[in-house]
Design an enzyme around this catalytic site. Structure first.
Site, short mmCIF file in Angstrom:
data_model
loop_
_atom_site.label_atom_id
_atom_site.label_comp_id
_atom_site.label_asym_id
_atom_site.label_seq_id
_atom_site.Cartn_x
_atom_site.Cartn_y
_atom_site.Cartn_z
N TRP A 155 -27.62 -63.82 29.36
CA TRP A 155 -26.20 -64.42 29.30
C TRP A 155 -26.40 -65.15 27.96
CZ3 TRP A 155 -24.57 -69.43 28.66
CH2 TRP A 155 -23.17 -69.56 28.48
N GLU B 57 -24.90 -60.04 31.34
CA GLU B 57 -23.84 -60.64 31.70
C GLU B 57 -22.70 -61.53 31.03
OE1 GLU B 57 -23.31 -65.00 34.43
OE2 GLU B 57 -25.26 -64.44 33.81
N LYS C 65 -18.59 -62.77 29.93
CA LYS C 65 -17.90 -64.20 30.15
C LYS C 65 -16.54 -63.87 29.55
CE LYS C 65 -18.39 -68.92 30.98
NZ LYS C 65 -19.01 -69.92 30.84
N ASP D 251 -20.20 -61.78 37.04
CA ASP D 251 -20.32 -63.26 37.65
C ASP D 251 -19.02 -63.57 38.32
OD1 ASP D 251 -19.69 -66.07 37.71
OD2 ASP D 251 -21.85 -66.34 36.90
N HIS E 250 -16.43 -65.45 35.65
CA HIS E 250 -16.25 -65.03 34.46
C HIS E 250 -15.23 -64.14 33.89
CE1 HIS E 250 -20.86 -66.35 33.37
NE2 HIS E 250 -20.16 -67.26 34.02
N HIS F 139 -23.55 -62.47 40.21
CA HIS F 139 -23.78 -63.96 40.27
C HIS F 139 -22.70 -64.36 41.02
CE1 HIS F 139 -27.04 -65.05 37.05
NE2 HIS F 139 -27.51 -64.54 37.99
N ASP G 158 -14.09 -71.36 35.12
CA ASP G 158 -15.33 -70.97 35.78
C ASP G 158 -16.16 -72.37 35.94
OD1 ASP G 158 -17.85 -69.97 35.79
OD2 ASP G 158 -18.57 -69.96 33.66
N ASP H 227 -18.07 -73.15 38.65
CA ASP H 227 -19.38 -73.08 39.51
C ASP H 227 -19.53 -73.97 40.76
OD1 ASP H 227 -20.82 -70.90 38.09
OD2 ASP H 227 -20.60 -72.47 36.38
N ASP I 139 -25.04 -68.74 41.74
CA ASP I 139 -24.96 -69.22 40.30
C ASP I 139 -23.99 -70.33 40.39
OD1 ASP I 139 -25.16 -70.39 37.88
OD2 ASP I 139 -24.46 -68.61 36.73
#
Length: 418
Positions: free
Chosen positions: A184, A225, A227, A258, A261, A285, A293, A295, A325
């Site tokens: 990433w 990955e 985004k 993800d 993302h 993820h 995003d 997390d 993640d």
């Protein structure tokens, strides 16, 4: 009633629908979750010349007890693992190598810098996964790495990525289970670009050069990955979903999705079945975006349950590598790992205890009334009794009893750290 008694009673409800609960639990035992190490130290890492977070990465909060050494981080992971049922994996970033205080730039990292992690993983029967680290470095200050217009900077990050794949291969050889090495990058622009194509051409060329170095796929699996946007790259990200989806398909690499993302109205659960039509394997993820995003720690929300259902109902548990993640420094970090990972496993168990084949048949028959009714009724089936039994059988605390152990660990270990 005891946990065993509750389990036996709950089984009857599921068995009415032809669900073999014991078989479901056996299947669940075989599914490893790749637990991210960076929750434990707020993505600091252990580089001798450690730099401040950059590249669109940010962690909020200052809860006491953050791990500041590899030994502390591994101790915290051990505590979390003792509270999570099943056999799992640990996911490392390149900044978590150990160089005995020597400055080793990222294009010079070697397997020897991760020997302590491998020895620890062997002792605890864990697999290891890996990620090159493209942030928090002077050569990423302007938010560009593999797509940088400066060839010298691009070459540096190409060397770093190749070195990372070699470390993944080392993990696979030493531990007998292939490492997933995931790429990433933060590359993008804050404002509207005047040229979207050229940076993507550079990224493609950089990846081609990285993958021209042969790494044994028996020991290392390459993933990439995408985004949608990030801090400092709000208008344009070079490595978009479409870019990596195309590159992965063409070059036989894994596409990693993800959950944070994508656009806020997109959900990864809806992408899994479409991607599996054209990809033999995928990687995830799992995070929790709140408005963006961000997390957050994974909770057992609708989207997590849908992800679990998609993996189970499509017979994809051996086709999709599941990683986590998230990073939250506002709460106890061991608790964050425990909450998030237990919830991921709960989502899989919930899916395994759903009459998926019957629900599929109802849809094919156009019986949407019964389909909706049953999908809703199963939300209040005695799932918790099955979960408590699974935890007990796996030797970890059932219900909220794990929190007592975290509180004791905080009192005796975390609170003693400076």
């Amino acid at each position: 009633m005891t946990i065993q008694e509750n389990y036996q009673e709950a089984k009857k409800h599921y068995e009415k629908w032809g669900i073999d609960v014991d078989a479901a639990l056996e299947q669940l035992k075989q599914v490893p979750i790749s637990i991210h190490c960076w929750q434990g130290d707020d993505i600091g890492g252990f580089e001798a010349d450690q730099q401040e977070l950059s590249g669109g990465i940010d962690v909020t909060g200052n809860y006491p007890g953050k791990a500041t050494t590899p030994e502390e981080l591994r101790s915290d992971l051990e505590k979390a693992l003792s509270l999570i049922p099943g056999k799992h994996r640990i996911n490392l970033h390149a900044i978590y190598g150990e160089t005995d205080g020597k400055v080793v730039d990222r294009d010079e990292i070697k397997p020897e810098h991760f020997k302590n992690w491998v020895d620890w993983a062997k002792n605890h029967d864990l697999g290891l996964d890996f990620n090159p680290t493209f942030f928090s470095h002077s050569k990423a200050d302007d938010g560009l790495t593999l797509a940088h217009p400066d060839k010298e900077i691009r070459d540096f990050w190409i060397r770093h990525t190749i070195a990372s794949r070699r470390i993944g291969e080392y993990f696979g050889k030493e531990l007998g289970t292939p490492a997933l090495t995931n790429i990433w990058i933060p590359d993008g622009y804050k404002d509207i670009p005047s040229d979207r194509l050229t940076p993507r051409k550079r990224l493609k060329d950089s990846l081609d050069e990285v993958f021209s170095v042969e790494i044994d796929e028996k020991y290392n699996v390459d993933a990439m990955e995408s985004k949608l946007f990030g801090i400092g790259s709000e208008a344009y990200v070079v490595g978009s979903h479409e870019f990596y989806m195309g590159y992965a398909l063409k070059n036989n690499k894994l596409c990693l999705l993800d959950t944070g993302h994508y656009h806020p109205t997109e959900v990864v659960s809806n992408k899994i079945s479409a991607m599996l039509l054209y990809n033999d394997k995928l990687a995830l993820h799992v995070s929790r975006p709140v408005r963006w995003d961000s997390d957050h720690v994974v909770i057992l929300d609708d989207e997590l349950r849908e992800i679990g259902l998609e993996l189970v109902r499509n017979d994809a548990l051996d086709k999709v590598s599941i990683g986590l993640d998230f990073f939250d420094a506002s709460i106890n970090r061991v608790a964050a790992w425990t909450i998030g990972t237990r919830n991921m496993i709960k989502a899989l168990l919930y899916a395994l205890l759903t009459p998926n084949e019957h629900l599929k048949q109802l849809q094919e028959e156009g019986n949407f009334t019964e389909r909706l009714a049953l999908m809703e009724e199963f939300k209040t089936y005695p799932f918790g009794a099955i979960w408590d039994y699974y935890c007990e059988q796996m030797g970890v605390p059932a219900k909220e009893a794990w929190l007592d152990e975290v509180n004791e660990y905080e009192k005796t270990v975390l609170s003693q750290r400076k």
